[in-house]
Design a protein around this motif. Structure first.
Motif, PDB file in Angstrom:
ATOM      1  N   LYS A 118       0.846  -1.203   0.000  1.00 36.83           N
ATOM      2  CA  LYS A 118       0.000   0.000   0.000  1.00 36.83           C
ATOM      3  C   LYS A 118       0.885   1.258   0.000  1.00 36.83           C
ATOM      4  N   ALA A 119       1.946   1.215   0.793  1.00 34.97           N
ATOM      5  CA  ALA A 119       2.876   2.346   0.856  1.00 34.97           C
ATOM      6  C   ALA A 119       3.597   2.522  -0.475  1.00 34.97           C
ATOM      7  N   LYS A 120       3.993   1.421  -1.067  1.00 38.93           N
ATOM      8  CA  LYS A 120       4.657   1.470  -2.372  1.00 38.93           C
ATOM      9  C   LYS A 120       3.736   2.082  -3.418  1.00 38.93           C
ATOM     10  N   ALA A 121       2.466   1.686  -3.400  1.00 38.41           N
ATOM     11  CA  ALA A 121       1.483   2.220  -4.351  1.00 38.41           C
ATOM     12  C   ALA A 121       1.280   3.721  -4.161  1.00 38.41           C
ATOM     13  N   ALA A 122       1.541   4.185  -2.933  1.00 39.28           N
ATOM     14  CA  ALA A 122       1.401   5.613  -2.639  1.00 39.28           C
ATOM     15  C   ALA A 122       2.647   6.405  -3.027  1.00 39.28           C
ATOM     16  N   GLY A 123       3.630   5.714  -3.596  1.00 30.64           N
ATOM     17  CA  GLY A 123       4.837   6.390  -4.066  1.00 30.64           C
ATOM     18  C   GLY A 123       5.973   6.433  -3.070  1.00 30.64           C
ATOM     19  N   ILE A 124       5.860   5.666  -1.990  1.00 26.54           N
ATOM     20  CA  ILE A 124       6.914   5.646  -0.968  1.00 26.54           C
ATOM     21  C   ILE A 124       7.965   4.597  -1.338  1.00 26.54           C
ATOM     22  N   THR A 125       9.226   4.999  -1.309  1.00 27.15           N
ATOM     23  CA  THR A 125      10.335   4.075  -1.573  1.00 27.15           C
ATOM     24  C   THR A 125      10.644   3.312  -0.292  1.00 27.15           C
ATOM     25  N   ILE A 126      10.664   1.993  -0.374  1.00 25.86           N
ATOM     26  CA  ILE A 126      10.811   1.156   0.828  1.00 25.86           C
ATOM     27  C   ILE A 126      12.116   0.361   0.805  1.00 25.86           C
ATOM     28  N   VAL A 127      12.842   0.439   1.912  1.00 28.75           N
ATOM     29  CA  VAL A 127      14.061  -0.346   2.108  1.00 28.75           C
ATOM     30  C   VAL A 127      13.921  -1.088   3.426  1.00 28.75           C
ATOM     31  N   THR A 128      14.112  -2.405   3.402  1.00 30.95           N
ATOM     32  CA  THR A 128      14.143  -3.144   4.664  1.00 30.95           C
ATOM     33  C   THR A 128      15.600  -3.190   5.133  1.00 30.95           C
ATOM     34  N   SER A 129      15.770  -3.170   6.440  1.00 29.08           N
ATOM     35  CA  SER A 129      17.113  -3.153   7.015  1.00 29.08           C
ATOM     36  C   SER A 129      17.109  -3.978   8.287  1.00 29.08           C
ATOM     37  N   ASP A 130      18.120  -4.824   8.453  1.00 30.23           N
ATOM     38  CA  ASP A 130      18.256  -5.708   9.611  1.00 30.23           C
ATOM     39  C   ASP A 130      17.415  -6.970   9.459  1.00 30.23           C
ATOM     40  N   ALA A 131      16.129  -6.833   9.147  1.00 37.04           N
ATOM     41  CA  ALA A 131      15.244  -7.984   8.946  1.00 37.04           C
ATOM     42  C   ALA A 131      14.364  -7.719   7.734  1.00 37.04           C
ATOM     43  N   ASP A 132      14.299  -8.706   6.854  1.00 36.63           N
ATOM     44  CA  ASP A 132      13.614  -8.550   5.567  1.00 36.63           C
ATOM     45  C   ASP A 132      12.222  -9.166   5.591  1.00 36.63           C
ATOM     46  N   VAL A 133      11.461  -8.866   4.558  1.00 37.92           N
ATOM     47  CA  VAL A 133      10.181  -9.538   4.337  1.00 37.92           C
ATOM     48  C   VAL A 133      10.462 -10.906   3.718  1.00 37.92           C
ATOM     49  N   ALA A 134       9.437 -11.724   3.571  1.00 34.79           N
ATOM     50  CA  ALA A 134       9.590 -13.036   2.934  1.00 34.79           C
ATOM     51  C   ALA A 134      10.085 -12.861   1.499  1.00 34.79           C
ATOM     52  N   SER A 135      10.862 -13.810   1.029  1.00 35.89           N
ATOM     53  CA  SER A 135      11.427 -13.709  -0.322  1.00 35.89           C
ATOM     54  C   SER A 135      10.349 -13.588  -1.386  1.00 35.89           C
ATOM     55  N   THR A 136       9.180 -14.190  -1.136  1.00 36.21           N
ATOM     56  CA  THR A 136       8.084 -14.111  -2.096  1.00 36.21           C
ATOM     57  C   THR A 136       7.475 -12.705  -2.160  1.00 36.21           C
ATOM     58  N   ALA A 137       7.822 -11.867  -1.178  1.00 33.83           N
ATOM     59  CA  ALA A 137       7.289 -10.505  -1.128  1.00 33.83           C
ATOM     60  C   ALA A 137       8.380  -9.464  -1.386  1.00 33.83           C
ATOM     61  N   ALA A 138       9.484  -9.901  -1.990  1.00 33.67           N
ATOM     62  CA  ALA A 138      10.621  -9.003  -2.212  1.00 33.67           C
ATOM     63  C   ALA A 138      10.253  -7.782  -3.046  1.00 33.67           C
ATOM     64  N   SER A 139       9.251  -7.897  -3.889  1.00 29.95           N
ATOM     65  CA  SER A 139       8.863  -6.773  -4.749  1.00 29.95           C
ATOM     66  C   SER A 139       8.248  -5.616  -3.958  1.00 29.95           C
ATOM     67  N   SER A 140       7.931  -5.856  -2.690  1.00 22.07           N
ATOM     68  CA  SER A 140       7.339  -4.792  -1.870  1.00 22.07           C
ATOM     69  C   SER A 140       8.374  -3.756  -1.442  1.00 22.07           C
ATOM     70  N   ARG A 141       9.661  -4.056  -1.631  1.00 22.90           N
ATOM     71  CA  ARG A 141      10.710  -3.100  -1.274  1.00 22.90           C
ATOM     72  C   ARG A 141      11.732  -3.032  -2.406  1.00 22.90           C
ATOM     73  N   VAL A 142      12.579  -2.013  -2.356  1.00 19.24           N
ATOM     74  CA  VAL A 142      13.602  -1.842  -3.390  1.00 19.24           C
ATOM     75  C   VAL A 142      14.775  -2.774  -3.139  1.00 19.24           C
ATOM     76  N   VAL A 143      15.221  -2.815  -1.891  1.00 24.71           N
ATOM     77  CA  VAL A 143      16.378  -3.616  -1.521  1.00 24.71           C
ATOM     78  C   VAL A 143      16.309  -3.897  -0.025  1.00 24.71           C
ATOM     79  N   SER A 144      17.016  -4.927   0.409  1.00 25.54           N
ATOM     80  CA  SER A 144      17.142  -5.214   1.833  1.00 25.54           C
ATOM     81  C   SER A 144      18.611  -5.093   2.222  1.00 25.54           C
ATOM     82  N   ILE A 145      18.883  -4.298   3.253  1.00 21.03           N
ATOM     83  CA  ILE A 145      20.249  -4.129   3.749  1.00 21.03           C
ATOM     84  C   ILE A 145      20.408  -5.035   4.969  1.00 21.03           C
ATOM     85  N   LEU A 146      21.164  -6.100   4.809  1.00 16.37           N
ATOM     86  CA  LEU A 146      21.319  -7.093   5.872  1.00 16.37           C
ATOM     87  C   LEU A 146      22.767  -7.155   6.347  1.00 16.37           C
TER      88      LEU A 146
END
Length: 351
Positions: A118-146
């Motif tokens: 929903k946030a992505k659809a609103a134009g918000i750029t998303i980066v996960t850091s430390d803990a990521d979403v499920a691999s099947t949901a990787a498209s919900s963020r730009v990148v994960s910094i682990l």
């Protein structure tokens, strides 16, 4: 030999045309160069799993440093309980307040995904850091910094407990929540590694997945789970706590009970220093959470500026270092660093 006046005029005309043409090229390229810069004033939300956690305080310290360098407006916000549903409420706030970028440590790899989409659809750029979403949901963020590849974190912790126990005896795990994807991945790597490398060691439950106790990243719950391990397995040789909250609680309770069990895991040097210095714990390890937050903000700002795509092989710069994206849309900081009596006095002053 000089040319005729007519020839000299032709030469001057050609030179003038060349200068004009060069100017046209510069003007044509100028907008593209401007688009490849990070504009000041970005609104960036920094969301931990839970705000009342020393690890994430350090994580935010790095994020705020990057924000200052980028002249961004950054807000540290999030729940007091490390759960997906609790984070969703704050993600909705980020959408409502129209932030440009969201840097988030996923408390639940699945529960927050609809809100992130929903946030992505609103134009918000998303980066996960430390803990990521499920691999099947990787498209919900730009990148994960682990911090590092899951296998290297898990196997390192097994090596630490093997050193503490003399490579013998049974081992239990004091983890955070069952929904913590990063810790689950580390634990999955621990199982076969201990069995294959340390034949005189075993898991208290017979297998690694049956040897995990969950402290929910809560000090009181982690303490009670430490006690539950000792009650259920009085001969346990070692406890691995791959969580800063859990390893601190385990060290405190071990000291209070004068327990013989060895303890190690992922801990902040500032918090673990007293227990390392008095011998309660031999060593712990951790990457620098300050760096983790710092790099994540640069990734988000770079992606928002259109100079970083998040695709495998793409890269971005944070400070003086460059980070490349590997399979799964992940950029890693590096292997965990070990803290013991030889260096804890130095690092406890840093984070």
């Amino acid at each position: 030999m000089k040319g005729s006046p007519l020839e000299m005029q032709k030469i001057k005309l050609k030179a003038l045309l060349a200068v004009v043409a060069l100017g046209a090229v510069v003007l044509t390229n100028a907008p593209a160069q401007a688009a490849g810069t990070i504009k000041p004033g970005l609104k960036i939300a920094i969301m931990p799993k839970a705000i009342n956690n020393g690890y994430f305080t350090a994580w935010n310290q790095g994020a705020q440093k990057a924000c200052k360098e980028l002249k961004a407006v950054c807000t540290y916000l999030g729940p007091t309980q490390a759960t997906g549903p609790a984070q969703v409420q704050f993600i909705n706030q980020v959408i409502q307040k129209k932030y440009n970028v969201l840097v988030i440590s996923a408390a639940d790899q699945n529960a927050i995904v609809p809100a992130l989409n929903k946030a992505k659809a609103a134009g918000i750029t998303i980066v996960t850091s430390d803990a990521d979403v499920a691999s099947t949901a990787a498209s919900s963020r730009v990148v994960s910094i682990l911090p590092a590849a899951s296998a290297s974190i898990g196997t390192a912790e097994v090596d630490w407990i093997a050193k503490a126990t003399g490579s013998k005896g049974s081992v239990a795990i004091l983890s955070a929540a069952a929904t913590a994807a990063n810790q689950n991945a580390w634990i999955a790597a621990m199982g076969p590694y201990l069995t294959s490398k340390y034949p005189n060691m075993s898991w208290v439950g017979g297998t690694v997945d049956k040897s995990v106790f969950y402290g929910n990243d809560d000090p009181a719950t982690s303490t009670s789970q430490f006690d539950a391990i000792l009650a259920q397995y009085p001969d346990v040789a070692g406890i691995i706590a791959p969580t800063t909250v859990g390893v601190l609680a385990a060290a405190q309770e071990k000291q209070a009970k004068n327990a013989a069990v060895q303890v190690t895991g992922l801990g902040l040097p500032s918090q673990m220093a007293p227990y390392i210095e008095n011998g309660t714990v031999g060593q712990v390890g951790l990457w620098n959470p300050i760096d983790l937050g710092y790099v994540a903000v640069y990734a988000g700002a770079s992606a928002k500026a259109g100079i970083f795509t998040g695709k495998v092989g793409s890269s971005f710069k944070a400070g003086t270092k460059s980070y490349s994206v590997t399979a799964g849309g992940i950029a890693y900081l590096g292997a965990p660093f070990v803290f013991d009596k030889s260096n804890i006095a130095v690092f406890k002053k840093i984070y």
